[in-house]
Design a protein around this motif. Sequence first.
Motif, PDB file in Angstrom:
ATOM      1  N   ALA A 147       0.835  -1.208   0.000  1.00  0.00           N
ATOM      2  CA  ALA A 147       0.000   0.000   0.000  1.00  0.00           C
ATOM      3  C   ALA A 147       0.871   1.260   0.000  1.00  0.00           C
ATOM      4  CB  ALA A 147      -0.930   0.002   1.215  1.00  0.00           C
ATOM      5  N   GLY A 148       1.962   1.234   0.761  1.00  0.00           N
ATOM      6  CA  GLY A 148       2.854   2.389   0.821  1.00  0.00           C
ATOM      7  C   GLY A 148       3.470   2.700  -0.529  1.00  0.00           C
ATOM      8  N   CYS A 149       3.810   1.664  -1.297  1.00  0.00           N
ATOM      9  CA  CYS A 149       4.399   1.870  -2.634  1.00  0.00           C
ATOM     10  C   CYS A 149       3.415   2.590  -3.551  1.00  0.00           C
ATOM     11  CB  CYS A 149       4.801   0.531  -3.240  1.00  0.00           C
ATOM     12  SG  CYS A 149       6.118  -0.314  -2.343  1.00  0.00           S
ATOM     13  N   LYS A 150       2.154   2.138  -3.558  1.00  0.00           N
ATOM     14  CA  LYS A 150       1.154   2.782  -4.411  1.00  0.00           C
ATOM     15  C   LYS A 150       0.895   4.218  -3.940  1.00  0.00           C
ATOM     16  CE  LYS A 150      -3.562   2.502  -6.154  1.00  0.00           C
ATOM     17  NZ  LYS A 150      -4.823   1.732  -6.244  1.00  0.00           N
ATOM     18  N   TRP A 151       0.854   4.417  -2.632  1.00  0.00           N
ATOM     19  CA  TRP A 151       0.574   5.737  -2.063  1.00  0.00           C
ATOM     20  C   TRP A 151       1.657   6.746  -2.466  1.00  0.00           C
ATOM     21  CZ3 TRP A 151      -3.176   8.525  -0.393  1.00  0.00           C
ATOM     22  CH2 TRP A 151      -3.009   9.551   0.519  1.00  0.00           C
ATOM     23  N   VAL A 152       2.915   6.350  -2.395  1.00  0.00           N
ATOM     24  CA  VAL A 152       4.025   7.235  -2.739  1.00  0.00           C
ATOM     25  C   VAL A 152       4.006   7.591  -4.225  1.00  0.00           C
ATOM     26  CG1 VAL A 152       6.535   7.253  -3.036  1.00  0.00           C
ATOM     27  CG2 VAL A 152       5.557   6.667  -0.830  1.00  0.00           C
TER      28      VAL A 152
END
Length: 585
Positions: free
Chosen positions: A347-352
């Motif tokens: 999720a963090g990868c997509k958010w960034v």
Amino acid sequence: MGKKNKTKSAKECAGVFRLHDPTTGTDVVLLRVERTDNRGLSTHVLEIEHFLNRVRLKTELQKIGADFNRCDVDELIEALPEKAGLLTKKVGWHQLGDDWVYLLYEPITDLGDGRLAYLDMSSLPDVGNGQLAGDLDEWVEHVARPMTKSKVSLFALCSAFAGPLLKFSGLQETMIINFAAKSSTGKTTIVKAAASVWGNPNDFPGWRQTETRIDETALVYNDNIYILDDLETNTGSLSKRMGDAFQLIHTLTAGKPKGISKLAAAEGRSTYQTIALSSSPKPITQAIAAKRELQDSDRVRLLDVLIPETPYGIWDPSIALRKNEPPLDRQQTEYLSANAARYHGTAGCKWVRFLMRNHDKIERLVELSTERFIRKCETNEPRKTRIAAKIALIEFAGLVAVAVKLLPCTKQDVQRACRWAYKEIIKSAFGHEVEFKHIQKCLIDARNAELFAAYDATQVRTNTKLKQEAGFINKSNGQLILTPKAFDSLFDELLPENQNARYARQAFIKKVLVQKGICCSGSNGEITKSVNINGSGQRRIVLDLSKLDKQLEATKPNDGGSTNKRSGSREARKKKRKTRSKKAQ
């Protein structure tokens, strides 16, 4: 007849990149060369002077076991580009010309146009952030969806997305959000589930850390979330634990330690910004306030969220009823914890990636969203406004995460969770306060009820029984002379049952009385003083009720009588003018 092996060009078999190091203001060279025996690529950073020196470069390549059959020293030197990428030891946002890039735990990031960003984490501690497991859809279904079933867990998850938005916020200081509840309620589980946005939720530091250690670990959590282990796991006495907590709160939220380590100073690693999440059995502000006085600047940094006590733990049965679903139970907490360990980091990868694409637009929207949230809070108090600005950032993160389908809930769910959290934080931060009129009433009632013996200097020197009196009233000068125990009983109706909350309320009452000049405090902060009773000095609290009377007199409304001569003469002149006008008619 076999083919003769060709020496490939440097660009084919190795990477040569120019990087700019903002901490020193100089450029360096990043080499990615193939090693002998097909052992793969080796990454090495060299100063430009050493790289351009053919003899020095060959020596360095020999040290790292470079395969000279596949790359040529002269070709490596010729391959050095003019455009520079970035060398850093800090996770998070970095500016490259007019562009902003977010480096997220990957050692090498392709910036396009022949440039790389190299995140050197060789001297930084290993943490769970950056570790990936499972795919995004599984995380959304098995971690994010259960987290939306409770206001407190949804607020924790929104907080996890808010870390990279700190850059846009303009906050004076960051925050530590602490979830307080009894053991086995699921408070630590929701912190771990929030951590799964960015990586493995089972590997994070504790509260007891030196400033040097904080400085070294915070860079890994820069522009992100800093997960702290449950305060209950911290060893040592209560006083020591509260001292550790107080130090960490200020160091972490300020973004730099008071004394920067030599290592950090040499590498230019001095500032960071992060949102910390933690849990504890009781609100930390109350526990610290029992040992030391907390200022407003402390209370706007540490935000305690008290989880309501229900048979369902962290789960909110009202949300289940609203959605016509059965209420969740403690078994769901175990399910959530296991799934956070199974699916994390995606999720963090997509958010960034989303934030980098929409960088300029988000900066403007964060400001508008913050203003709107503060207006809805309907407060003009600077300290409450500072807290509201922080919760506004978390709400904005949650609303955008819903829009990009990282949170499977409605925007209204996010708004309800964040406004509930704001009210709980304000209650926990300032619930110990009480209006001065209630303190006044307790003092006036004590004097009017004649609860205490009259103080007479000659009597107290000769009568040994008076030495045991809990308090005296000196009618000649209006002083109330009390033992600390009698002082506490005086305000008993204002004190809550919870022991920590009781200590905090008592400290507040004493502080107000000192500010109003009704009692004095010594250099050590104590409000007791030596009073001569039966020929010996005893520590008593002396309250000057004559000053209380003056304050009551000053607050009385003006009755407009003869004391106000100017007002009276004005009325007389008006009367005269009316009479003259009538005669003229």
